[in-house]
Design an enzyme around this catalytic site. Structure first.
Site, PDB file in Angstrom:
ATOM      1  N   SER A   1     -39.666  38.501 -24.459  1.00 10.94           N
ATOM      2  CA  SER A   1     -40.617  37.512 -23.930  1.00 10.94           C
ATOM      3  C   SER A   1     -42.063  37.968 -24.068  1.00 10.94           C
ATOM      4  CB  SER A   1     -40.343  37.247 -22.447  1.00 10.94           C
ATOM      5  OG  SER A   1     -39.039  36.766 -22.308  1.00 10.94           O
TER       6      SER A   1
ATOM      7  N   TRP B   1     -42.932  39.901 -18.291  1.00 11.46           N
ATOM      8  CA  TRP B   1     -41.777  39.733 -17.394  1.00 11.46           C
ATOM      9  C   TRP B   1     -40.629  40.672 -17.775  1.00 11.46           C
ATOM     10  CZ3 TRP B   1     -43.252  35.021 -20.107  1.00 11.46           C
ATOM     11  CH2 TRP B   1     -44.303  34.346 -19.467  1.00 11.46           C
TER      12      TRP B   1
ATOM     13  N   THR C   1     -37.977  43.221 -17.162  1.00 10.75           N
ATOM     14  CA  THR C   1     -37.141  43.881 -16.158  1.00 10.75           C
ATOM     15  C   THR C   1     -37.031  45.360 -16.521  1.00 10.75           C
ATOM     16  OG1 THR C   1     -35.862  41.854 -15.963  1.00 10.75           O
ATOM     17  CG2 THR C   1     -34.860  43.849 -15.048  1.00 10.75           C
TER      18      THR C   1
ATOM     19  N   GLU D   1     -33.099  35.376 -19.280  1.00 12.30           N
ATOM     20  CA  GLU D   1     -32.058  35.443 -20.332  1.00 12.30           C
ATOM     21  C   GLU D   1     -31.667  34.045 -20.831  1.00 12.30           C
ATOM     22  OE1 GLU D   1     -29.310  38.600 -20.310  1.00 12.30           O
ATOM     23  OE2 GLU D   1     -30.492  39.787 -18.894  1.00 12.30           O
ATOM     24  N   GLY D   2     -32.677  33.179 -20.870  1.00 16.58           N
ATOM     25  CA  GLY D   2     -32.472  31.800 -21.322  1.00 16.58           C
ATOM     26  C   GLY D   2     -32.401  30.870 -20.133  1.00 16.58           C
ATOM     27  N   THR D   3     -33.404  29.966 -20.048  1.00 20.15           N
ATOM     28  CA  THR D   3     -33.430  29.018 -18.925  1.00 20.15           C
ATOM     29  C   THR D   3     -32.207  28.103 -18.977  1.00 20.15           C
ATOM     30  OG1 THR D   3     -34.613  27.427 -20.297  1.00 20.15           O
ATOM     31  CG2 THR D   3     -35.973  28.935 -18.976  1.00 20.15           C
ATOM     32  N   SER D   4     -32.028  27.342 -17.904  1.00 21.11           N
ATOM     33  CA  SER D   4     -30.917  26.364 -17.906  1.00 21.11           C
ATOM     34  C   SER D   4     -31.087  25.392 -19.070  1.00 21.11           C
ATOM     35  CB  SER D   4     -30.889  25.600 -16.581  1.00 21.11           C
ATOM     36  OG  SER D   4     -30.506  26.467 -15.542  1.00 21.11           O
TER      37      SER D   4
END
Ligand code: CAA
Length: 384
Positions: free
Chosen positions: A131, A161, A163, A368-371
């Site tokens: 990202s 962002w 982690t 890890e990929g939006t909805s």
């Protein structure tokens, strides 16, 4: 079809449950409040072999299957979703990618200590850097560049962002090596945090999973050795997508754990709290909420386990992992809100844990990929 877990899987589930209760529960509220990285807990995860669960023993891993990984993550996420994501990123996004696509040298040098979570007695974990400020869901739009300088790559750019951004020792960084080639001009590089030109910027002040450390990381003329590129030239985007397929099983399991934890707390509360002359679980307004939560939790669990089983049996799990992540994360958000509602005023204060779960749940619909990205993957499978 066999719905029985093996003895080994049950042992791992129990070990994770004990770890969550004994090591994660104490202090979970304070770590959330203070945004305190759970170093002690992560070190204990390393001792349990949970930081490289699916890595082959010859590379320092525990050699377990993905089903065990889902069981362990569910148990830990029921109590402490922050610790769970640290574990998930190291396992799914870092160790998996290196084991599947790294060279033998990369595996010996980086995978082995990452799988053990320790190097020279110190915590040693990884982070995954796709990202960017202007490349989230649209992941092919990478602005970070890695210029080929013959004997090394020169890395420049900013990742957002991230982690484990501050606590990781090793980063897997996606960067453009040839903008004209689009997604085929992206490569993945192994970068060490302490190399010159790497800057870890301030920690994000987040809504949820506040104990996990999320940072912006900047690269200024970082010299990356040629041998630190993962896979063939131009493989970086596919590397990211293949790695995220497994990552999404991890986040689905995290979401499942949050939903299951919220259900457990709400059920226990409803059995003891009295209103209108009886325990509130005897009111259908409450028991029907719990019934719907239980149903969605179980459906999420089955989707997670199916994706894990497909991966373990060498089958395509891209669609299954997107389905599991989408459904489990939507369930986590919805169930956590319902758990707060069932707790009433108590749900709105920290001691009862469900308000934290509600905040933690939100990110499972984003990272890890939006909805929406999961819906792209699912709908594209229908167009084939
Ligand atoms: N496996 C292998 N290859 C794949 C693939 C997969 N799962 N998905 C796509 N590809 C390939 C395609 O086949 C295509 O290759 P060809 O040109 O050879 O056909 C290439 O990759 C480009 O694919 P698309 O055209 O499908 O790409 P797109 O621009 O339409 O994007 C997308 C598709 C699904 C939206 C993708 O960009 C995506 O998944 N975005 C979300 C990214 C994401 O999950 N980010 C999370 C950040 S990491 C994080 O959150 C970590 C953390 O710290 C917790």
């Amino acid at each position: 079809m066999d719905f029985q877990f093996t003895e080994e899987q049950l042992m791992i589930q129990q070990a994770a449950r004990d770890f969550a209760q004994n090591e994660c529960l104490p202090g979970v509220i304070e770590r959330d409040e203070q945004q305190k990285f759970p170093k002690e807990q992560v070190e204990k995860l390393a001792d349990l072999g949970f930081l490289g669960m699916m890595v082959k023993p010859e590379y320092g891993g525990a050699g377990m299957d993905t089903v065990s990984y889902v069981l362990a993550l569910e148990e830990i996420s029921k109590v402490d979703a922050s610790t769970a994501v640290i574990m998930s990123v190291n396992n799914s996004l870092v160790c998996y990618g290196l084991q599947a696509f790294g060279t033998e040298e990369q595996k010996q040098k980086y995978l082995a200590p990452l799988a053990q979570g320790k190097k020279d007695g110190e915590l040693y974990i990884g982070a995954f850097m796709l990202s960017e400020p202007e490349a989230g869901s649209d992941a092919t739009s990478q602005r970070t560049t890695a210029e080929d300088k013959r004997d090394h790559y020169l890395l420049n750019g900013t990742k957002n962002w991230i982690t484990n951004g501050g606590s990781a020792s090793v980063y897997l960084v996606m960067a453009q090596t040839d903008v004209a080639k689009g997604s085929k001009g992206i490569n993945t590089f192994i970068v060490e945090k302490n190399w010159p030109g790497v800057t870890v910027a301030a920690k994000e002040n987040k809504l949820g999973i506040r104990a996990s450390d999320t940072h912006t990381v900047m690269f200024t003329d970082v010299k990356v050795p040629k041998e630190n590129r993962v896979g063939d030239d131009g493989f970086g985007f596919k590397f990211a997508m293949k790695t995220l397929e497994g990552g999404r099983i991890g986040i689905a399991a995290q979401a499942l754990g949050i939903a299951a934890g919220a259900l457990e707390l709400a059920t226990n509360y409803a059995k003891t709290r009295k209103a209108f002359g009886t325990e509130i679980i005897n009111h259908q307004a409450i028991s029907f909420k719990l019934a719907d939560m239980a149903l969605k939790v179980e459906a999420s669990r089955l989707l997670c386990l199916k994706a894990a089983w497909l991966k373990d049996t060498g089958q395509d799990y891209s669609l299954a992992s997107s389905m599991a992540k989408l459904y489990a994360s939507e369930t986590a958000m919805w169930s956590a809100v319902e758990a707060v509602q069932i707790h009433g005023g108590y749900g709105y204060v920290k001691e009862y844990h469900v308000e934290r779960m509600m905040r933690d749940a939100k990110i499972t619909q984003i990272y890890e990929g939006t909805s929406e990205v999961q819906r792209i993957v699912i709908s594209r499978s229908l167009m084939k």
